[in-house]
Design a protein around this motif. Structure first.
Motif, mmCIF file in Angstrom:
data_model
loop_
_atom_site.group_PDB
_atom_site.id
_atom_site.type_symbol
_atom_site.label_atom_id
_atom_site.label_comp_id
_atom_site.label_asym_id
_atom_site.label_seq_id
_atom_site.Cartn_x
_atom_site.Cartn_y
_atom_site.Cartn_z
ATOM 1 N N LEU A 5 0.554 -1.026 0.517
ATOM 2 C CA LEU A 5 0.296 -0.211 0.502
ATOM 3 C C LEU A 5 0.949 1.039 0.067
ATOM 4 O O LEU A 5 1.766 1.560 0.994
ATOM 5 N N CYS A 6 0.416 1.948 -0.838
ATOM 6 C CA CYS A 6 1.516 3.763 -0.937
ATOM 7 C C CYS A 6 0.751 4.536 -0.195
ATOM 8 O O CYS A 6 1.262 5.417 0.547
ATOM 9 N N ARG A 7 -0.411 4.660 -0.788
ATOM 10 C CA ARG A 7 -2.136 4.664 -0.301
ATOM 11 C C ARG A 7 -3.189 5.172 -0.849
ATOM 12 O O ARG A 7 -3.259 4.335 -1.589
ATOM 13 N N ALA A 8 -4.540 5.401 -0.120
ATOM 14 C CA ALA A 8 -5.816 4.517 -0.689
ATOM 15 C C ALA A 8 -6.183 6.324 -0.204
ATOM 16 O O ALA A 8 -6.531 6.785 0.670
ATOM 17 N N VAL A 9 -7.144 6.313 -1.486
ATOM 18 C CA VAL A 9 -7.901 8.030 -1.771
ATOM 19 C C VAL A 9 -9.680 7.425 -1.694
ATOM 20 O O VAL A 9 -10.068 6.814 -2.389
ATOM 21 N N ALA A 10 -10.264 8.121 -1.092
ATOM 22 C CA ALA A 10 -11.817 8.057 -1.060
ATOM 23 C C ALA A 10 -12.634 8.818 -1.034
ATOM 24 O O ALA A 10 -12.505 9.928 -1.151
ATOM 25 N N ARG A 11 -13.981 8.658 -1.769
ATOM 26 C CA ARG A 11 -14.601 10.092 -2.139
ATOM 27 C C ARG A 11 -15.914 9.267 -2.855
ATOM 28 O O ARG A 11 -16.450 8.417 -2.907
ATOM 29 N N ARG A 12 -16.815 10.043 -1.512
ATOM 30 C CA ARG A 12 -18.225 10.344 -1.710
ATOM 31 C C ARG A 12 -18.611 11.343 -2.873
ATOM 32 O O ARG A 12 -18.463 12.789 -3.195
ATOM 33 N N CYS A 154 -20.163 6.354 -4.002
ATOM 34 C CA CYS A 154 -18.963 5.956 -3.256
ATOM 35 C C CYS A 154 -18.084 5.010 -4.017
ATOM 36 O O CYS A 154 -17.452 4.393 -4.863
ATOM 37 N N ALA A 155 -16.306 5.831 -3.874
ATOM 38 C CA ALA A 155 -15.018 5.287 -5.022
ATOM 39 C C ALA A 155 -13.984 5.165 -4.437
ATOM 40 O O ALA A 155 -13.775 6.340 -3.353
ATOM 41 N N VAL A 156 -13.250 4.549 -4.124
ATOM 42 C CA VAL A 156 -11.882 4.620 -3.380
ATOM 43 C C VAL A 156 -10.633 3.921 -4.943
ATOM 44 O O VAL A 156 -10.409 2.543 -4.932
ATOM 45 N N ALA A 157 -9.712 5.078 -4.147
ATOM 46 C CA ALA A 157 -8.434 4.646 -5.153
ATOM 47 C C ALA A 157 -7.311 3.792 -4.620
ATOM 48 O O ALA A 157 -6.973 4.441 -3.653
ATOM 49 N N VAL A 158 -6.850 2.398 -4.583
ATOM 50 C CA VAL A 158 -5.940 1.875 -3.557
ATOM 51 C C VAL A 158 -4.932 2.455 -4.076
ATOM 52 O O VAL A 158 -4.783 1.425 -5.440
ATOM 53 N N HIS A 159 -3.846 3.101 -3.818
ATOM 54 C CA HIS A 159 -2.140 2.480 -4.584
ATOM 55 C C HIS A 159 -1.686 1.826 -4.807
ATOM 56 O O HIS A 159 -0.850 2.210 -3.380
ATOM 57 N N LEU A 160 -0.673 1.319 -5.410
ATOM 58 C CA LEU A 160 -0.254 -0.643 -5.282
ATOM 59 C C LEU A 160 1.030 0.119 -5.327
ATOM 60 O O LEU A 160 1.730 0.529 -6.963
ATOM 61 N N GLY A 161 2.678 -0.026 -5.156
ATOM 62 C CA GLY A 161 3.437 -0.035 -5.353
ATOM 63 C C GLY A 161 4.386 -1.096 -4.332
ATOM 64 O O GLY A 161 4.799 -1.035 -3.105
ATOM 65 N N PRO A 162 6.008 -0.184 -4.326
ATOM 66 C CA PRO A 162 6.895 -0.568 -4.022
ATOM 67 C C PRO A 162 6.379 -0.120 -1.876
ATOM 68 O O PRO A 162 6.735 0.703 -2.273
ATOM 69 N N SER A 163 6.395 -0.744 -1.114
ATOM 70 C CA SER A 163 6.262 0.451 -0.243
ATOM 71 C C SER A 163 6.412 -0.777 1.248
ATOM 72 O O SER A 163 6.817 -1.660 1.258
#
Length: 257
Positions: A5-12, A154-163
């Motif tokens: 997990l690099c970061r997660a962003v959620a928005r309604r 609602c939508a959530v973007a989960v950013h993945l990569g070296p972590s």
């Protein structure tokens, strides 16, 4: 460094999609859905004037940096079923990522999507990925099976990569009775455990427990992830399919691996 997990962003999204207010699109959608439902002996119960578009919601969460792979996970149908949404997002997203969607798995869809992205990471070709989990609240027909419709778009973007928060391979356990979930989860140790709505009353072994919004069946645990730091375990249960789904970040030695 392992993938995680690099970061997660959620928005309604409080408003309906622009397409929902377009009478031409609404008419075409009603014809499409009516014909599709008739084949199963079902009927359209109303319009989708309050519906949202997964393409539009996800587009608002796309990163500025390039992405190599993108997977959209959803359960409730889109307001724009005629669009190849994953292809549309690949066109918009920096890097023109390989993209596809996972659906028809209930809550397990997002966990399956994460598992697939981790498989791609192991091949060594992909350096960054984006998991988009989305749900919209308009379902203008009775599908004939048990379904939980979310209260909000609602939508959530989960950013993945070296972590430093590596992701364990998600577990999806079939045929699970709710009473057996604590035993299957085991001792989750030094992590914040996010419990989906149907697990809120269970006693689990963990340093910290957070309850996901029970009115967001698909995005609930992932929306909570966006507000947390450090090791996190997401645990969700689909009562219709009897699936226990567990994804963890930063605690690969736990029982969720």
């Amino acid at each position: 460094m392992p993938w995680g997990l690099c970061r997660a962003v959620a928005r309604r999204f409080p408003l309906a999609a622009e397409k929902a207010a377009d009478p031409v699109h609404a008419g075409q959608l009603a014809t499409y859905l009516g014909d599709a439902l008739a084949a199963y002996g079902l009927e359209l119960a109303g319009g989708m004037a309050d519906g949202q578009s997964y393409g539009e919601m996800a587009a608002a969460l796309l990163p500025d940096e390039p992405v190599d792979a993108l997977v959209l996970a959803y359960d409730i149908p889109d307001i724009a079923p005629g669009r190849a949404t994953a292809t549309y997002l690949s066109h918009l997203c920096p890097g023109g990522p390989m993209a596809f969607a996972v659906s028809d798995q209930g809550r397990a869809g997002a966990h399956t999507a994460l598992r697939l992205l981790l498989d791609y990471a192991r091949c060594g070709t992909y350096e960054r990925a984006l998991l988009v989990v989305a749900e919209q609240r308009s379902l203008p027909y009775d599908p004939g099976v048990a379904v939980e419709v979310p209260a909000a778009h609602c939508a959530v973007a989960v950013h993945l990569g070296p972590s430093a928060l590596p992701a364990a391979v998600p577990r999806i356990v079939r045929g699970v009775d709710l009473a057996d979930v604590p035993t299957l989860l085991g001792d989750l140790g030094p992590a914040t455990v996010v419990l989906g709505g149907h697990l809120a009353d269970l006693d689990v072994k963990a340093d910290s427990v957070m309850l996901a919004d029970p009115d967001q069946p698909m995005t609930g645990v992932w929306e909570a992830l966006a507000a947390l730091d450090g090791p996190v375990v997401l645990a969700d249960y689909d009562p219709a399919l009897r699936y226990l789904c567990v994804s963890s970040f930063g605690c690969v030695s736990s029982s969720s691996g």
